[in-house]
Write an enzyme that holds these catalytic residues in place. Structure first.
Site: not given
Length: 374
Positions: A92, A284, A322, A324, A327, A353
């Site tokens: 930014d 974002d 899940c 990830c 998990c 996660h």
């Protein structure tokens, strides 16, 4: 040569939602997509490479100017080398952080009805730019359109943002118009500085105007006539989500459709379902990582609190299907224990996660748009 290119893959027959690809020197950003915030050149609690399917990360120029300093990052070979990320990055302009210095952030400003903090660190706002005092060492720093672009050039992000002023929600109409006109002049100066050395980077304009629809229209018209590479929707978006949705429903049809757009600072689970059908490409937010550090875990059934009493003996993953890392390797009982024990590993596992959940959520949105379900 300009490696930046945007292509629309599919325009939904049901809404303004679309699936696209933003081509950058460091890879492709699939849209619509969620962009996690890595304020200080890192995602909070995790290495930014731990989830290699994160298309884009948002870093904050203002904070990086103060620490470690633009020169240090430039000596390191740029932001990508410094933080060891070979995927796209957006930075930014620093304008939002100046607003936060003055009013204490969006939430505080909304509560305070636009009153300024007593000790803001901002010494002067003028046509030239913003003179402020570093919160780290007290030194005076002048941030201008040119110095913001110069800093972002040195950082080397794939997408950079023009310098702007973020007027508060409660700003009177006459001052809001004055602020918008000055922001447009700053943005034109940003563009002029950018065009002197494109550096294989894309520059986004920021559409402003607060909740004044005529000013928003004016901003879209003024900025769309200039050769920016994309458009961000910024400024005050309202006090409630419904105010924001109403504003976006007005603004989005005015944003040039042949270039990518970005919704600044919005990306919570309650807002995304309304924003995607309006044609938002990227957005974002620090919400998923902040929620993770507070023990709030994202699931298809809603948020779970890691430290609920029943979770102490839940020897299953956060979500059964899940994929990830968390998990696949740990149980909710273990996370519950880590949070209760105040172990920092809890932040890391929960963040992994939540970000994985966001990636899957946006992939599902893209699939549904391709099927004209959204």
């Amino acid at each position: 040569m300009n490696a930046f290119k945007f292509e629309v893959i599919h325009q939904s027959k049901k809404s303004r939602a679309r699936v696209g690809k933003i081509h950058t020197p460091h890879g492709i950003i699939e849209t619509p997509n969620f962009v996690p915030v890595g304020t200080n050149a890192t995602l909070k609690a995790v290495d930014s490479n731990i989830l290699d399917d994160i298309n884009l990360i948002f870093c904050n120029t203002y904070h990086l100017i103060l620490q470690p300093g633009v020169d240090v990052i430039k000596q390191a070979g740029g932001l990508h080398t410094f933080m060891n990320r070979q995927r796209p990055i957006i930075t930014d302009s620093g304008g939002f952080q100046v607003f936060s210095l003055i009013y204490g952030g969006v939430a505080n400003e909304l509560k305070s009805k636009g009153t300024k903090k007593h000790d803001t660190g901002v010494l002067k706002i003028s046509e030239e730019g913003v003179l402020f005092r570093s919160y780290r060492d007290g030194s005076k720093i002048l941030l201008t359109a040119e110095s913001s672009i110069s800093a972002q050039k040195a950082l080397g992000a794939d997408i950079i943002v023009s310098f702007d002023e973020l007027p508060p929600y409660h700003m009177p109409a006459n001052k809001l118009k004055h602020s918008l006109d000055r922001t447009h002049r700053w943005e034109k100066r940003s563009l002029d500085a950018h065009l002197q050395n494109r550096n294989n980077q894309a520059l986004y304009a920021v559409i402003h105007g607060g909740l004044d629809l005529e000013l928003r229209k004016k901003s879209c018209t003024f900025l769309s006539e200039l050769p920016f590479d994309g458009y961000a929707i910024g400024g005050s978006l309202g006090k409630t989500r419904e105010e924001m949705f109403e504003l976006l429903r007005f603004v989005m049809p005015l944003v040039p459709g042949d270039k990518p757009n970005h919704l600044l600072g919005i990306g919570d689970l309650q807002s995304i379902p309304e924003c995607v059908p309006l044609g938002i490409d990227t957005m974002d937010s620090s919400h998923p990582t902040r929620a993770a550090r507070h023990g709030l875990l994202f699931t298809k059934q809603g948020q779970k609190r890691a430290v609920l009493s029943g979770h102490a003996t839940t020897f299953r993953p956060i979500e059964d299907d899940c994929t990830c890392y968390t998990c696949q390797h740990y149980t909710l009982a273990y996370l519950c224990h880590l949070f209760k024990a105040h172990e920092l590993t809890a932040f890391t596992l929960a963040t992994i996660h939540n970000l994985h959940f966001m990636n899957n959520l946006m992939a599902d949105y893209r699939r549904r748009i391709l099927n004209d379900e959204i």
